[in-house]
Design a protein around this motif. Structure first.
Motif, PDB file in Angstrom:
ATOM      1  N   ARG A 151      86.696  34.429  26.886  1.00  0.00           N
ATOM      2  CA  ARG A 151      86.965  35.763  26.333  1.00  0.00           C
ATOM      3  C   ARG A 151      86.802  35.769  24.816  1.00  0.00           C
ATOM      4  O   ARG A 151      86.337  36.764  24.237  1.00  0.00           O
ATOM      5  CB  ARG A 151      88.371  36.223  26.721  1.00  0.00           C
ATOM      6  N   MET A 152      87.183  34.668  24.186  1.00  0.00           N
ATOM      7  CA  MET A 152      87.067  34.575  22.726  1.00  0.00           C
ATOM      8  C   MET A 152      85.605  34.645  22.278  1.00  0.00           C
ATOM      9  O   MET A 152      85.255  35.391  21.363  1.00  0.00           O
ATOM     10  CB  MET A 152      87.716  33.278  22.237  1.00  0.00           C
ATOM     11  N   ILE A 153      84.740  33.866  22.946  1.00  0.00           N
ATOM     12  CA  ILE A 153      83.336  33.862  22.516  1.00  0.00           C
ATOM     13  C   ILE A 153      82.618  35.137  22.964  1.00  0.00           C
ATOM     14  O   ILE A 153      81.666  35.574  22.320  1.00  0.00           O
ATOM     15  CB  ILE A 153      82.610  32.595  23.001  1.00  0.00           C
ATOM     16  N   ALA A 154      83.127  35.742  24.052  1.00  0.00           N
ATOM     17  CA  ALA A 154      82.538  37.019  24.481  1.00  0.00           C
ATOM     18  C   ALA A 154      82.818  38.108  23.454  1.00  0.00           C
ATOM     19  O   ALA A 154      82.021  39.047  23.297  1.00  0.00           O
ATOM     20  CB  ALA A 154      83.087  37.420  25.845  1.00  0.00           C
ATOM     21  N   ALA A 155      83.933  37.983  22.738  1.00  0.00           N
ATOM     22  CA  ALA A 155      84.296  38.986  21.732  1.00  0.00           C
ATOM     23  C   ALA A 155      83.310  39.020  20.575  1.00  0.00           C
ATOM     24  O   ALA A 155      83.232  40.020  19.854  1.00  0.00           O
ATOM     25  CB  ALA A 155      85.698  38.707  21.207  1.00  0.00           C
ATOM     26  N   ILE A 156      82.538  37.944  20.383  1.00  0.00           N
ATOM     27  CA  ILE A 156      81.531  37.942  19.319  1.00  0.00           C
ATOM     28  C   ILE A 156      80.118  37.912  19.918  1.00  0.00           C
ATOM     29  O   ILE A 156      79.168  37.449  19.280  1.00  0.00           O
ATOM     30  CB  ILE A 156      81.741  36.769  18.338  1.00  0.00           C
ATOM     31  N   GLY A 157      80.015  38.387  21.159  1.00  0.00           N
ATOM     32  CA  GLY A 157      78.712  38.566  21.776  1.00  0.00           C
ATOM     33  C   GLY A 157      78.076  37.308  22.330  1.00  0.00           C
ATOM     34  O   GLY A 157      76.855  37.248  22.503  1.00  0.00           O
ATOM     35  N   LEU A 158      78.896  36.282  22.674  1.00  0.00           N
ATOM     36  CA  LEU A 158      78.361  35.038  23.215  1.00  0.00           C
ATOM     37  C   LEU A 158      78.922  34.774  24.603  1.00  0.00           C
ATOM     38  O   LEU A 158      79.926  35.355  25.005  1.00  0.00           O
ATOM     39  CB  LEU A 158      78.708  33.867  22.293  1.00  0.00           C
ATOM     40  N   ASP A 159      78.264  33.891  25.340  1.00  0.00           N
ATOM     41  CA  ASP A 159      78.797  33.364  26.580  1.00  0.00           C
ATOM     42  C   ASP A 159      78.331  31.917  26.702  1.00  0.00           C
ATOM     43  O   ASP A 159      77.728  31.375  25.775  1.00  0.00           O
ATOM     44  CB  ASP A 159      78.372  34.198  27.794  1.00  0.00           C
ATOM     45  N   ARG A 160      78.587  31.286  27.837  1.00  0.00           N
ATOM     46  CA  ARG A 160      78.263  29.863  27.962  1.00  0.00           C
ATOM     47  C   ARG A 160      76.764  29.586  28.004  1.00  0.00           C
ATOM     48  O   ARG A 160      76.350  28.458  27.804  1.00  0.00           O
ATOM     49  CB  ARG A 160      78.948  29.279  29.206  1.00  0.00           C
ATOM     50  N   SER A 161      75.976  30.592  28.229  1.00  0.00           N
ATOM     51  CA  SER A 161      74.525  30.398  28.179  1.00  0.00           C
ATOM     52  C   SER A 161      74.015  30.390  26.746  1.00  0.00           C
ATOM     53  O   SER A 161      72.860  30.037  26.497  1.00  0.00           O
ATOM     54  CB  SER A 161      73.816  31.497  28.971  1.00  0.00           C
ATOM     55  N   LYS A 162      74.884  30.761  25.792  1.00  0.00           N
ATOM     56  CA  LYS A 162      74.497  30.803  24.382  1.00  0.00           C
ATOM     57  C   LYS A 162      75.358  29.881  23.527  1.00  0.00           C
ATOM     58  O   LYS A 162      75.327  29.968  22.298  1.00  0.00           O
ATOM     59  CB  LYS A 162      74.606  32.239  23.858  1.00  0.00           C
ATOM     60  N   ALA A 163      76.124  29.006  24.182  1.00  0.00           N
ATOM     61  CA  ALA A 163      76.982  28.067  23.457  1.00  0.00           C
ATOM     62  C   ALA A 163      76.967  26.726  24.180  1.00  0.00           C
ATOM     63  O   ALA A 163      76.601  26.633  25.351  1.00  0.00           O
ATOM     64  CB  ALA A 163      78.413  28.601  23.368  1.00  0.00           C
ATOM     65  N   TYR A 164      77.359  25.681  23.471  1.00  0.00           N
ATOM     66  CA  TYR A 164      77.460  24.346  24.052  1.00  0.00           C
ATOM     67  C   TYR A 164      78.895  23.886  23.845  1.00  0.00           C
ATOM     68  O   TYR A 164      79.437  23.990  22.734  1.00  0.00           O
ATOM     69  CB  TYR A 164      76.482  23.399  23.370  1.00  0.00           C
ATOM     70  N   ILE A 165      79.520  23.369  24.910  1.00  0.00           N
ATOM     71  CA  ILE A 165      80.954  23.061  24.883  1.00  0.00           C
ATOM     72  C   ILE A 165      81.182  21.625  25.334  1.00  0.00           C
ATOM     73  O   ILE A 165      80.638  21.188  26.353  1.00  0.00           O
ATOM     74  CB  ILE A 165      81.730  24.029  25.801  1.00  0.00           C
ATOM     75  N   ALA A 166      81.987  20.888  24.574  1.00  0.00           N
ATOM     76  CA  ALA A 166      82.269  19.490  24.910  1.00  0.00           C
ATOM     77  C   ALA A 166      83.651  19.115  24.390  1.00  0.00           C
ATOM     78  O   ALA A 166      84.369  19.949  23.817  1.00  0.00           O
ATOM     79  CB  ALA A 166      81.196  18.568  24.315  1.00  0.00           C
ATOM     80  N   ASN A 167      84.021  17.853  24.595  1.00  0.00           N
ATOM     81  CA  ASN A 167      85.287  17.307  24.099  1.00  0.00           C
ATOM     82  C   ASN A 167      85.029  15.989  23.392  1.00  0.00           C
ATOM     83  O   ASN A 167      84.040  15.300  23.668  1.00  0.00           O
ATOM     84  CB  ASN A 167      86.272  17.069  25.251  1.00  0.00           C
ATOM     85  N   VAL A 168      85.952  15.617  22.506  1.00  0.00           N
ATOM     86  CA  VAL A 168      85.866  14.300  21.861  1.00  0.00           C
ATOM     87  C   VAL A 168      86.003  13.206  22.914  1.00  0.00           C
ATOM     88  O   VAL A 168      85.257  12.227  22.922  1.00  0.00           O
ATOM     89  CB  VAL A 168      86.957  14.153  20.782  1.00  0.00           C
ATOM     90  N   ILE A 169      86.953  13.369  23.840  1.00  0.00           N
ATOM     91  CA  ILE A 169      87.200  12.413  24.913  1.00  0.00           C
ATOM     92  C   ILE A 169      86.610  12.980  26.206  1.00  0.00           C
ATOM     93  O   ILE A 169      86.978  14.082  26.618  1.00  0.00           O
ATOM     94  CB  ILE A 169      88.711  12.159  25.108  1.00  0.00           C
ATOM     95  N   PRO A 170      85.711  12.270  26.884  1.00  0.00           N
ATOM     96  CA  PRO A 170      85.082  12.835  28.082  1.00  0.00           C
ATOM     97  C   PRO A 170      85.810  12.548  29.395  1.00  0.00           C
ATOM     98  O   PRO A 170      85.317  12.922  30.454  1.00  0.00           O
ATOM     99  CB  PRO A 170      83.705  12.164  28.080  1.00  0.00           C
ATOM    100  N   TRP A 171      86.962  11.844  29.343  1.00  0.00           N
ATOM    101  CA  TRP A 171      87.751  11.580  30.545  1.00  0.00           C
ATOM    102  C   TRP A 171      89.165  12.083  30.347  1.00  0.00           C
ATOM    103  O   TRP A 171      89.715  12.003  29.245  1.00  0.00           O
ATOM    104  CB  TRP A 171      87.805  10.083  30.866  1.00  0.00           C
ATOM    105  N   ARG A 172      89.772  12.564  31.417  1.00  0.00           N
ATOM    106  CA  ARG A 172      91.144  13.066  31.323  1.00  0.00           C
ATOM    107  C   ARG A 172      92.137  11.926  31.160  1.00  0.00           C
ATOM    108  O   ARG A 172      92.188  11.023  32.006  1.00  0.00           O
ATOM    109  CB  ARG A 172      91.501  13.858  32.583  1.00  0.00           C
ATOM    110  N   PRO A 173      92.964  11.936  30.117  1.00  0.00           N
ATOM    111  CA  PRO A 173      94.043  10.950  30.015  1.00  0.00           C
ATOM    112  C   PRO A 173      95.080  11.194  31.107  1.00  0.00           C
ATOM    113  O   PRO A 173      95.339  12.347  31.472  1.00  0.00           O
ATOM    114  CB  PRO A 173      94.645  11.214  28.627  1.00  0.00           C
ATOM    115  N   PRO A 174      95.666  10.143  31.687  1.00  0.00           N
ATOM    116  CA  PRO A 174      96.639  10.324  32.774  1.00  0.00           C
ATOM    117  C   PRO A 174      97.778  11.252  32.370  1.00  0.00           C
ATOM    118  O   PRO A 174      98.370  11.106  31.291  1.00  0.00           O
ATOM    119  CB  PRO A 174      97.155   8.896  33.017  1.00  0.00           C
ATOM    120  N   GLY A 175      98.062  12.212  33.230  1.00  0.00           N
ATOM    121  CA  GLY A 175      99.161  13.132  32.966  1.00  0.00           C
ATOM    122  C   GLY A 175      98.945  14.013  31.758  1.00  0.00           C
ATOM    123  O   GLY A 175      99.893  14.587  31.228  1.00  0.00           O
TER     124      GLY A 175
END
Length: 274
Positions: A151-175
């Motif tokens: 919803r945040m990126i849609a508010a400025i006219g973007l969606d996931r087809s126009k953005a790239y999304i990632a994390n610093v850590i690519p695996w979920r830490p336990p809990g």
């Protein structure tokens, strides 16, 4: 000081679900309360001291599965840096991460959470680490915070087809625990290489951990949000801005107004970069 009220049943169930109580770690259930199959051996009538050679021998250590053996942190960081440096494409980087044994988090996570969106996008968002929903689906930001990010990126006219999304850590830490500094340093070369390969015009760090890790600052998110930083990819310098993590906005909705100000500045920067 007034103590906090005890959580009710609904709150406790929500906590255990978020911690992953419904996620299986093995293919077959294990009854931890079952009696051992091997009967107890009766003690001898009289204890005798073992021979000297037997006393000096160390006790046998249980075998550790190879998948749970990880190199020392220094060696893992060096291995990650070399692999990230030589990965020619995002697909090659993902393939290496899927087989990387230098971070113990991969042994407790359900799957690798690499990225989502358009690798050719002009804007890239980076959070800290996957949560429960992301761990199940293998995509970043798909839970409640992910819906808010959409919803945040849609508010400025973007969606996931126009953005790239990632994390610093690519695996979920336990809990959903906070990643350790060692885990962050091991995974850092991979997200740095991701940013370099995507090569966006604008980098947005979501929340304090990703901001401090990628933008090399010790200031808190209240001081860093809304400010422009220069991020050096190694091949060019791009503009970077920190803003609140969507999960934080869900807990503190009063800060959505400040986040909207950040998004407007980001949208303006994208227009100017055309």
């Amino acid at each position: 000081m007034i103590p906090e009220p005890a959580p009710n049943v609904r709150q406790l169930l929500a906590f255990y679900l978020e911690a992953g109580v419904d996620c299986a770690l093995t293919e077959e259930p294990v009854d931890r309360l079952a009696e051992p199959d091997t009967p107890a051996v009766p003690a001898p009538a009289r204890e005798t001291a073992p021979p000297r050679s037997a006393r000096e021998m160390p006790a046998a250590m249980p075998a550790v599965p190879r998948s749970e053996i990880v190199p020392a942190p220094e060696a893992a960081i060096a291995l990650a840096r070399e692999a990230a440096r030589t990965a020619p494409t995002l697909e090659a980087l993902r393939t290496f991460l899927e087989n990387f044994e230098g971070c113990a988090l991969r042994n407790t996570a359900t799957r690798l959470v690499f990225a989502d969106g358009n690798p050719q996008a002009r804007i890239m968002f980076v959070g800290e680490a996957p949560g429960r929903d992301e761990d199940i689906e293998g995509l970043p930001f798909v839970g409640r915070s992910g819906k808010l990010l959409d919803r945040m990126i849609a508010a400025i006219g973007l969606d996931r087809s126009k953005a790239y999304i990632a994390n610093v850590i690519p695996w979920r830490p336990p809990g959903n625990r906070t990643p350790t500094p060692q885990e962050t340093q091991i995974c850092l070369p991979f997200i740095q290489r991701q940013i370099q390969l995507v090569n966006p015009d604008v980098l947005v760090t979501l929340g304090n951990p990703s901001t401090q890790t990628l933008l090399s600052t010790r200031d808190g998110i209240m001081k860093t949000r809304g400010r422009w930083f220069d991020y050096d990819t190694g091949t060019r310098t791009i503009r970077a801005m920190a803003t609140f993590h969507p999960a934080y906005l869900l807990r503190s909705p009063s800060y959505k107004r400040m986040s909207w100000q950040d998004l407007r500045a980001i949208a303006k920067a994208l227009e100017q970069a055309n």
